[in-house]
Design a protein around this motif. Structure first.
Motif, PDB file in Angstrom:
ATOM      1  N   UNK A  43       5.474  -7.809  -6.092  1.00 54.43           N
ATOM      2  CA  UNK A  43       4.580  -6.643  -6.044  1.00 54.43           C
ATOM      3  C   UNK A  43       3.542  -6.788  -4.934  1.00 54.43           C
ATOM      4  N   UNK A  44       3.251  -5.707  -4.273  1.00 51.01           N
ATOM      5  CA  UNK A  44       2.232  -5.683  -3.228  1.00 51.01           C
ATOM      6  C   UNK A  44       1.266  -4.544  -3.534  1.00 51.01           C
ATOM      7  N   UNK A  45       0.002  -4.882  -3.719  1.00 55.22           N
ATOM      8  CA  UNK A  45      -1.001  -3.863  -4.025  1.00 55.22           C
ATOM      9  C   UNK A  45      -1.390  -3.145  -2.738  1.00 55.22           C
ATOM     10  N   UNK A  46      -1.067  -1.882  -2.656  1.00 53.38           N
ATOM     11  CA  UNK A  46      -1.366  -1.091  -1.460  1.00 53.38           C
ATOM     12  C   UNK A  46      -2.819  -0.622  -1.478  1.00 53.38           C
ATOM     13  N   UNK A  47      -3.268  -0.140  -2.648  1.00 51.92           N
ATOM     14  CA  UNK A  47      -4.625   0.391  -2.764  1.00 51.92           C
ATOM     15  C   UNK A  47      -5.029   0.357  -4.239  1.00 51.92           C
ATOM     16  N   UNK A  48      -6.310   0.177  -4.498  1.00 58.22           N
ATOM     17  CA  UNK A  48      -6.780   0.210  -5.893  1.00 58.22           C
ATOM     18  C   UNK A  48      -8.290   0.407  -5.912  1.00 58.22           C
ATOM     19  N   UNK A 103      -4.439   2.693  -9.061  1.00 57.73           N
ATOM     20  CA  UNK A 103      -3.783   1.644  -8.281  1.00 57.73           C
ATOM     21  C   UNK A 103      -2.467   2.168  -7.732  1.00 57.73           C
ATOM     22  N   UNK A 104      -2.085   1.661  -6.574  1.00 59.95           N
ATOM     23  CA  UNK A 104      -0.806   1.961  -5.939  1.00 59.95           C
ATOM     24  C   UNK A 104      -0.133   0.627  -5.627  1.00 59.95           C
ATOM     25  N   UNK A 105       1.100   0.466  -6.121  1.00 62.35           N
ATOM     26  CA  UNK A 105       1.811  -0.811  -5.971  1.00 62.35           C
ATOM     27  C   UNK A 105       3.163  -0.572  -5.319  1.00 62.35           C
ATOM     28  N   UNK A 106       3.474  -1.398  -4.304  1.00 64.88           N
ATOM     29  CA  UNK A 106       4.820  -1.396  -3.722  1.00 64.88           C
ATOM     30  C   UNK A 106       5.586  -2.575  -4.302  1.00 64.88           C
ATOM     31  N   UNK A 107       6.771  -2.299  -4.823  1.00 71.95           N
ATOM     32  CA  UNK A 107       7.608  -3.332  -5.433  1.00 71.95           C
ATOM     33  C   UNK A 107       8.798  -3.610  -4.533  1.00 71.95           C
ATOM     34  N   UNK A 108       9.079  -4.894  -4.318  1.00 75.32           N
ATOM     35  CA  UNK A 108      10.238  -5.289  -3.524  1.00 75.32           C
ATOM     36  C   UNK A 108      11.138  -6.181  -4.377  1.00 75.32           C
ATOM     37  N   UNK A 109      12.391  -5.797  -4.497  1.00 76.02           N
ATOM     38  CA  UNK A 109      13.369  -6.579  -5.259  1.00 76.02           C
ATOM     39  C   UNK A 109      14.449  -7.070  -4.310  1.00 76.02           C
ATOM     40  N   UNK A 110      14.694  -8.386  -4.324  1.00 72.47           N
ATOM     41  CA  UNK A 110      15.779  -8.947  -3.533  1.00 72.47           C
ATOM     42  C   UNK A 110      16.685  -9.768  -4.446  1.00 72.47           C
ATOM     43  N   UNK A 111      17.998  -9.665  -4.177  1.00 70.42           N
ATOM     44  CA  UNK A 111      18.990 -10.360  -4.996  1.00 70.42           C
ATOM     45  C   UNK A 111      20.315 -10.310  -4.234  1.00 70.42           C
ATOM     46  N   UNK A 112      21.103 -11.384  -4.268  1.00 71.37           N
ATOM     47  CA  UNK A 112      22.383 -11.378  -3.543  1.00 71.37           C
ATOM     48  C   UNK A 112      23.332 -10.256  -3.969  1.00 71.37           C
ATOM     49  N   UNK A 170      10.237   0.173  -4.396  1.00 73.62           N
ATOM     50  CA  UNK A 170       9.732   1.302  -5.190  1.00 73.62           C
ATOM     51  C   UNK A 170       8.214   1.336  -5.061  1.00 73.62           C
ATOM     52  N   UNK A 171       7.675   2.530  -5.045  1.00 78.31           N
ATOM     53  CA  UNK A 171       6.228   2.728  -4.996  1.00 78.31           C
ATOM     54  C   UNK A 171       5.803   3.401  -6.291  1.00 78.31           C
ATOM     55  N   UNK A 172       4.868   2.772  -7.009  1.00 76.76           N
ATOM     56  CA  UNK A 172       4.388   3.373  -8.260  1.00 76.76           C
ATOM     57  C   UNK A 172       2.874   3.522  -8.232  1.00 76.76           C
ATOM     58  N   UNK A 173       2.395   4.508  -8.981  1.00 74.67           N
ATOM     59  CA  UNK A 173       0.965   4.801  -9.059  1.00 74.67           C
ATOM     60  C   UNK A 173       0.524   4.733 -10.515  1.00 74.67           C
ATOM     61  N   UNK A 174      -0.736   4.473 -10.693  1.00 72.84           N
ATOM     62  CA  UNK A 174      -1.305   4.511 -12.031  1.00 72.84           C
ATOM     63  C   UNK A 174      -2.748   4.950 -11.962  1.00 72.84           C
TER      64      UNK A 174
END
Length: 544
Positions: free
Chosen positions: A187-192, A197-206, A214-218
């Protein structure tokens, strides 16, 4: 007599019949000395582990152990059992003290090492320290009123994500890592602030071709509520779909497509529709309402990828409708419009406001997937390095001079051959000079609907090939890599020069200019009709 009792207890313990041990010891005429008291306590402490009862058994076991505390002070096994009892009584601080004391008292011999190996004492120490750290983080975060970005990120990682997944996970490098799945959630906090809060999520997997974002807001009365909403949105949508895939759950259904005269079969996974509405409604939306709209034409956007991530977002507010459909983070006009039309004309709800989010992930069957040059993380790094070399050549590129080339097409293929000599991938060189200018142009002029396909005239083919950009295995990787390259430039002047040179090479932009129009002066982007780019390619170009 006692030897017989001890033998019977160990037999029952091996058979995990802890209730029988309790009944046996509490009814025996034998005096419960230190050893038997500890064995009775062990049976009580194992009861909730086996039967998932409340803490009554644990508390009884702990009480028995504490009743012989004076005799157990120098016994590592007593400290281990007492730590075990405290641990399952959710008293990790006390448990940690006893586990560490047990380690201190265990004789440092080979025999002791073998004897204690199966007690997993290191695991319990790690768990205690982990839980205590999470509690400390939670107490510090509170409602989030005075929380820093680091405090907020730690709260997300240690209190909301860690231990919430079906497989063992670790917090490392500001990420959640699940070894069994080789899955990384970052997770990367973009703004809060104190209420959102605005969070960018990065998922990596083979399992996936590319990292999935994904970008989510709350938003809420405080940051604590806002964080819960943003994290909950992620876990109920994208993460839920990913878990379905990695847990080896059966696919919801299968799908087939054809690309470049080869058939591809896919497993399809999705999360239940994540819906926010202005009021509770009795009618539940079918989870397949969006899939049913796009399935008949989705095949046009699928190539030979290992996986494809489709993100759908729809919203209605004050009569206005928003619809977005992205494939691997790339906005698709046709699919977005289809979903928008469905919402506008067919989705009958009483809501004046709603948002709907869904992820649909397709994973290709191994038996239909063709080999790919830039496979996995190592391949992506190679592709990215090649693109970096291409960007450096573009930086030094001189303006087109009619005295040096017969025409612009001649200059284009001269440049292609120059790049191929350096990166040894003719296909990537052509793709880079076609895709990157259009990617940058679409970013600069986001109000214009740029073409999403290309026509290729192959040397030995009678009919031209019409291919959507997302069908190229390299396209989504080029799209991601080129932005990462530009974000890494410390020399912003060099970055801007490369950016502008690529835009000047855009077929779409040059088509508009050739009609005598100025993009900046056009108020209605719909007035702009951009022809589909056509390119001639010889046998060195491979469609992959």
């Amino acid at each position: 007599m006692k030897k017989t009792i001890l033998k019977q207890i160990e037999k029952l313990h091996a058979e995990e019949k802890h209730a029988e041990i309790i009944s046996f010891l509490e009814k025996t005429n034998e005096v419960l000395d230190y050893e038997l008291t500890c064995l009775l306590a062990r049976a009580y402490c194992n009861m909730p582990v086996m039967a998932n009862n409340d803490n009554d058994y644990i508390n009884k076991g702990l009480s028995l152990l504490l009743s012989v505390k004076d005799m157990g002070e120098n016994d590592p096994l007593w400290h281990y059992r007492t730590g075990f009892a405290y641990f399952y009584a959710d008293k990790e601080e006390e448990a940690l003290i006893h586990f560490k004391k047990a380690v201190e008292l265990i004789p440092k011999t080979k025999e002791s090492a073998v004897k204690w190996r199966d007690f997993n004492i290191g695991y319990f120490i790690g768990e205690c320290e982990d839980i205590l750290k999470a509690k400390k983080i939670k107490d510090k975060f509170g409602t989030g009123k005075k929380a820093s970005k680091e405090d907020t990120l730690n709260f997300i990682l240690f209190n909301l994500l860690h231990r919430s997944l079906p497989q063992e996970d670790f917090v490392t490098d500001n990420s959640i890592y699940i070894p069994e799945w080789m899955l990384v959630i970052k997770p990367l906090i973009i703004d809060f602030d104190n209420e959102k809060i605005e969070i960018e999520w990065n998922i990596t997997c083979p399992v996936f071709d590319n990292s999935i974002k994904e970008l989510t807001f709350g938003a809420g009365e405080n940051l604590y509520e806002a964080v819960f909403i943003a994290v909950g949105t992620f876990t109920a949508s994208l993460l839920q779909t990913v878990k379905n895939i990695l847990s080896n759950n059966s696919a919801k259904f299968t799908y087939s497509s054809e690309f470049n005269s080869h058939y591809h079969n896919w497993n399809v996974y999705y999360n239940p529709l994540l819906v926010a509405r202005d009021e509770m409604q009795s009618d539940r939306l079918d989870d397949l309402i969006f899939w049913n709209q796009i399935e008949n034409i989705l095949h046009k956007y699928l190539g030979n990828q290992k996986s494809v991530c489709i993100k759908i977002y729809a919203a209605k507010f004050a009569g206005n409708i928003i619809s977005e459909c992205c494939i691997d983070d790339i906005y698709i006009n046709e699919l977005s419009n289809i979903i928008g039309d469905y919402i506008d004309n067919s989705l009958n709800t009483k809501d004046s406001f709603y948002t709907i989010r869904q992820y649909i992930i397709l994973t290709q069957h191994e038996d239909t997937r063709l080999p790919y040059k830039y496979e996995n993380k190592e391949g992506y790094i190679e592709l990215k390095n090649n693109l970096k070399k291409i960007c450096d050549v573009i930086y030094d590129l001189k303006p087109f001079d009619e005295e040096d080339y017969e025409d612009i097409e001649d200059a284009f293929f001269y440049l292609i051959n120059e790049l191929d000599d350096m990166v040894h991938d003719f296909t990537l060189c052509i793709e880079a000079l076609i895709f990157i200018p259009e990617i940058f142009a679409a970013n600069l002029y986001d109000g214009i609907a740029f073409p999403e396909s290309i026509i290729i005239y192959m040397q030995d083919e009678e009919e031209p090939l019409s291919i959507n950009y997302t069908q190229f295995a390299d396209y989504s990787r080029i799209y991601r890599a080129v932005w990462e390259i530009f974000d890494s430039y410390e020399d912003t002047e060099k970055r801007d020069i490369i950016y502008n040179k690529f835009i000047s090479m855009s077929f779409s932009i040059n088509s508009i200019i050739a009609e005598g129009k100025k993009i900046e002066d056009l108020e209605d982007a719909d007035e702009i009709m951009i022809p589909i780019f056509e390119v001639n390619a010889d046998e060195r170009f491979k469609i992959r």
